[in-house]
Write a protein that holds these residues in place. Structure first.
Motif, mmCIF file in Angstrom:
data_model
loop_
_atom_site.group_PDB
_atom_site.id
_atom_site.type_symbol
_atom_site.label_atom_id
_atom_site.label_comp_id
_atom_site.label_asym_id
_atom_site.label_seq_id
_atom_site.Cartn_x
_atom_site.Cartn_y
_atom_site.Cartn_z
ATOM 1 N N THR A 1 0.832 -1.200 0.000
ATOM 2 C CA THR A 1 0.000 0.000 0.000
ATOM 3 C C THR A 1 0.869 1.254 0.000
ATOM 4 O O THR A 1 1.900 1.303 0.663
ATOM 5 C CB THR A 1 -0.908 0.016 1.243
ATOM 6 O OG1 THR A 1 -1.623 -1.213 1.306
ATOM 7 C CG2 THR A 1 -1.900 1.158 1.192
ATOM 8 N N GLU B 1 -10.882 5.553 -9.682
ATOM 9 C CA GLU B 1 -9.738 4.867 -10.280
ATOM 10 C C GLU B 1 -9.577 3.466 -9.693
ATOM 11 O O GLU B 1 -9.707 3.284 -8.489
ATOM 12 C CB GLU B 1 -8.431 5.629 -10.003
ATOM 13 C CG GLU B 1 -8.313 6.957 -10.665
ATOM 14 C CD GLU B 1 -7.053 7.700 -10.221
ATOM 15 O OE1 GLU B 1 -6.196 7.115 -9.523
ATOM 16 O OE2 GLU B 1 -6.945 8.885 -10.571
ATOM 17 N N PRO B 2 -9.241 2.484 -10.549
ATOM 18 C CA PRO B 2 -8.883 1.178 -9.985
ATOM 19 C C PRO B 2 -7.613 1.349 -9.146
ATOM 20 O O PRO B 2 -6.716 2.087 -9.528
ATOM 21 C CB PRO B 2 -8.596 0.313 -11.210
ATOM 22 C CG PRO B 2 -8.832 1.145 -12.410
ATOM 23 C CD PRO B 2 -9.125 2.544 -11.982
ATOM 24 N N GLY B 3 -7.557 0.730 -8.020
ATOM 25 C CA GLY B 3 -6.367 0.832 -7.180
ATOM 26 C C GLY B 3 -6.412 1.956 -6.162
ATOM 27 O O GLY B 3 -5.557 2.040 -5.295
ATOM 28 N N ASN B 4 -7.405 2.841 -6.252
ATOM 29 C CA ASN B 4 -7.528 3.886 -5.236
ATOM 30 C C ASN B 4 -8.299 3.329 -4.056
ATOM 31 O O ASN B 4 -9.361 2.746 -4.218
ATOM 32 C CB ASN B 4 -8.233 5.128 -5.796
ATOM 33 C CG ASN B 4 -8.438 6.169 -4.709
ATOM 34 O OD1 ASN B 4 -9.518 6.273 -4.156
ATOM 35 N ND2 ASN B 4 -7.397 6.885 -4.390
ATOM 36 N N TYR C 1 -3.393 4.073 -2.018
ATOM 37 C CA TYR C 1 -3.472 3.270 -3.236
ATOM 38 C C TYR C 1 -3.047 1.840 -2.918
ATOM 39 O O TYR C 1 -2.238 1.619 -2.016
ATOM 40 C CB TYR C 1 -2.554 3.856 -4.326
ATOM 41 C CG TYR C 1 -2.912 5.271 -4.660
ATOM 42 C CD1 TYR C 1 -3.849 5.565 -5.645
ATOM 43 C CD2 TYR C 1 -2.338 6.335 -3.970
ATOM 44 C CE1 TYR C 1 -4.196 6.877 -5.932
ATOM 45 C CE2 TYR C 1 -2.686 7.652 -4.251
ATOM 46 C CZ TYR C 1 -3.616 7.908 -5.239
ATOM 47 O OH TYR C 1 -3.966 9.205 -5.512
ATOM 48 N N THR C 2 -3.549 0.901 -3.677
ATOM 49 C CA THR C 2 -3.232 -0.500 -3.425
ATOM 50 C C THR C 2 -1.752 -0.804 -3.594
ATOM 51 O O THR C 2 -1.222 -1.681 -2.922
ATOM 52 C CB THR C 2 -4.032 -1.427 -4.347
ATOM 53 O OG1 THR C 2 -3.825 -1.029 -5.707
ATOM 54 C CG2 THR C 2 -5.517 -1.387 -4.005
ATOM 55 N N ASP C 3 -1.087 -0.076 -4.494
ATOM 56 C CA ASP C 3 0.332 -0.320 -4.746
ATOM 57 C C ASP C 3 0.931 0.849 -5.527
ATOM 58 O O ASP C 3 0.216 1.797 -5.892
ATOM 59 C CB ASP C 3 0.547 -1.634 -5.502
ATOM 60 C CG ASP C 3 -0.272 -1.755 -6.777
ATOM 61 O OD1 ASP C 3 -0.593 -0.717 -7.412
ATOM 62 O OD2 ASP C 3 -0.604 -2.888 -7.148
ATOM 63 N N ALA D 1 -0.671 1.628 -8.963
ATOM 64 C CA ALA D 1 -1.925 2.396 -8.898
ATOM 65 C C ALA D 1 -1.649 3.878 -8.668
ATOM 66 O O ALA D 1 -2.304 4.746 -9.256
ATOM 67 C CB ALA D 1 -2.829 1.841 -7.799
ATOM 68 N N HIS E 1 -2.455 6.975 -11.242
ATOM 69 C CA HIS E 1 -3.156 8.201 -10.845
ATOM 70 C C HIS E 1 -2.425 9.427 -11.365
ATOM 71 O O HIS E 1 -3.030 10.328 -11.956
ATOM 72 C CB HIS E 1 -3.291 8.271 -9.322
ATOM 73 C CG HIS E 1 -3.670 9.627 -8.828
ATOM 74 N ND1 HIS E 1 -4.903 10.192 -9.086
ATOM 75 C CD2 HIS E 1 -2.959 10.547 -8.121
ATOM 76 C CE1 HIS E 1 -4.941 11.399 -8.547
ATOM 77 N NE2 HIS E 1 -3.776 11.635 -7.952
#
Length: 103
Positions: free
Chosen positions: A2, A33-36, A57-59, A62, A66
């Motif tokens: 994260t 957003e994917p990953g937010n 964010y997941t990683d 991500a 952004h």
């Protein structure tokens, strides 16, 4: 792992409302957003006229996605002349945080 971000922005006094509107639009787009995980906008009291973002964010991928997104790039271009200085951005990685894997 994260990724967390703390950003602070100081608008020029005569552009504060424009910056607020631009940030609110950015918040909506970023949350989709994917990953937010989170993208939260804050203000402080006591005469502080700044804006503060706390993001997760997941990683790293991500977070990088952004920063490359059209809505983020458009926002940066739009508010560049409305800020007193460049935003202060701190990228943080969990060492001991609830719900996060330590580095």
């Amino acid at each position: 792992m994260t990724v967390h971000v703390f950003a602070s922005l100081q608008p020029k006094p005569d552009h504060r409302e424009k910056v607020a509107l631009a940030l609110k639009s950015l918040v909506s787009a970023t949350r989709a957003e994917p990953g937010n995980i989170t993208y939260d906008l804050f203000i402080a009291g006591e005469g502080d006229r700044g804006f503060y973002l706390i993001e997760s964010y997941t990683d790293v991928a991500a977070f990088e996605a952004h920063k490359a997104s059209r809505h983020y790039l458009d926002y940066r271009e739009k508010v560049a002349e409305w800020l007193l200085a460049l935003p202060s951005v701190k990228v943080l990685y969990p060492l001991d945080a609830i719900g996060s894997q330590p580095t």
